[in-house]
Design a protein around this motif. Structure first.
Motif, PDB file in Angstrom:
ATOM      1  N   ASP A 100       5.582   0.113  -6.815  1.00 57.86           N
ATOM      2  CA  ASP A 100       4.726  -0.118  -7.824  1.00 57.86           C
ATOM      3  C   ASP A 100       4.397  -1.564  -8.246  1.00 57.86           C
ATOM      4  OD1 ASP A 100       2.474   0.363  -9.883  1.00 57.86           O
ATOM      5  OD2 ASP A 100       3.617   1.518 -11.298  1.00 57.86           O
ATOM      6  N   ASN A 119       0.778  -1.266  -0.020  1.00 54.18           N
ATOM      7  CA  ASN A 119       0.018   0.005   0.190  1.00 54.18           C
ATOM      8  C   ASN A 119       0.773   1.304   0.055  1.00 54.18           C
ATOM      9  OD1 ASN A 119      -2.340  -1.410   0.027  1.00 54.18           O
ATOM     10  ND2 ASN A 119      -2.530  -1.579   2.348  1.00 54.18           N
ATOM     11  N   SER A 120       2.151   1.130   0.101  1.00 59.40           N
ATOM     12  CA  SER A 120       2.830   2.180   0.080  1.00 59.40           C
ATOM     13  C   SER A 120       3.100   2.825  -1.272  1.00 59.40           C
ATOM     14  CB  SER A 120       4.332   2.032   0.391  1.00 59.40           C
ATOM     15  OG  SER A 120       4.947   1.499  -0.358  1.00 59.40           O
ATOM     16  N   ASP A 121       3.739   4.106  -1.205  1.00 54.88           N
ATOM     17  CA  ASP A 121       3.912   4.713  -2.507  1.00 54.88           C
ATOM     18  C   ASP A 121       5.231   4.387  -3.148  1.00 54.88           C
ATOM     19  OD1 ASP A 121       5.022   6.389  -0.673  1.00 54.88           O
ATOM     20  OD2 ASP A 121       4.066   8.225  -1.242  1.00 54.88           O
ATOM     21  N   LYS A 122       6.061   3.898  -2.353  1.00 53.52           N
ATOM     22  CA  LYS A 122       7.479   3.482  -2.812  1.00 53.52           C
ATOM     23  C   LYS A 122       7.487   2.527  -3.685  1.00 53.52           C
ATOM     24  CE  LYS A 122       9.022   4.606   1.923  1.00 53.52           C
ATOM     25  NZ  LYS A 122       8.670   6.028   1.911  1.00 53.52           N
TER      26      LYS A 122
END
Length: 160
Positions: free
Chosen positions: A13, A8-11
């Motif tokens: 994809d 769920n992180s934006d780090k």
């Protein structure tokens, strides 16, 4: 960071990653996380060493190094190193096979049995917590999936 948090992180994809690739990465990441928890819980021995002990316990007879390596899914050299460390700590004894002096047999020591008994409750607590909310059906499906993937992997090795 937990796997869910990574997902769920934006780090990172994960868009477009095939489920099979994701599962393989997930298994690898889980193994690393599990090993860290197990290593810290055991104190005296590592998870890989404890796994070797579990595998030895399951054997009907004293296994050889080669047999144990096959059961653990590891190389002879890696298992031998694990066993040497366990022997040095007093958990196993390694002796020559009576019928074939080229083979070495592994046996758990009394110290190891006492260690296992002493840590049974902690191990059960960890296992219970780890599988909390996971049904027997989910476990069986996961087991069958991993067995099928391993069968396919063996076919790839045999093909090459």
């Amino acid at each position: 960071m937990k796997i869910k948090e990574v997902m769920n992180s934006d780090k990172v994809d994960f868009t477009g990653i095939r489920s099979s690739y994701f599962l393989l990465g997930l298994l690898s990441a889980f193994e690393n996380r599990f090993q860290a928890v197990a290593d810290s819980a055991m104190k005296e021995i590592s998870w890989k060493q404890f796994f070797a002990i579990i595998c030895i316990k399951m054997c009907k007879e004293k296994p050889t190094v080669k047999e144990l390596a096959e059961i653990m899914g590891s190389s002879h050299q890696n298992v031998k190193q694990i066993l040497l460390k366990l022997e040095k700590k007093g958990f196993v004894s390694i002796s020559l096979d009576e019928n074939d002096k080229r083979k070495q047999r592994i046996e758990l020591t009394e110290y190891c049995r006492e260690f296992s008994e002493k840590n049974d409750e902690m191990t059960m607590r960890i296992m219970t917590k780890m599988f909390e909310g996971v049904s027997e059906e989910q476990l069986q499906i996961t087991i069958q999936t991993i067995i099928q993937i391993e069968d396919n992997l063996k076919e790839i090795r045999d093909y090459e």
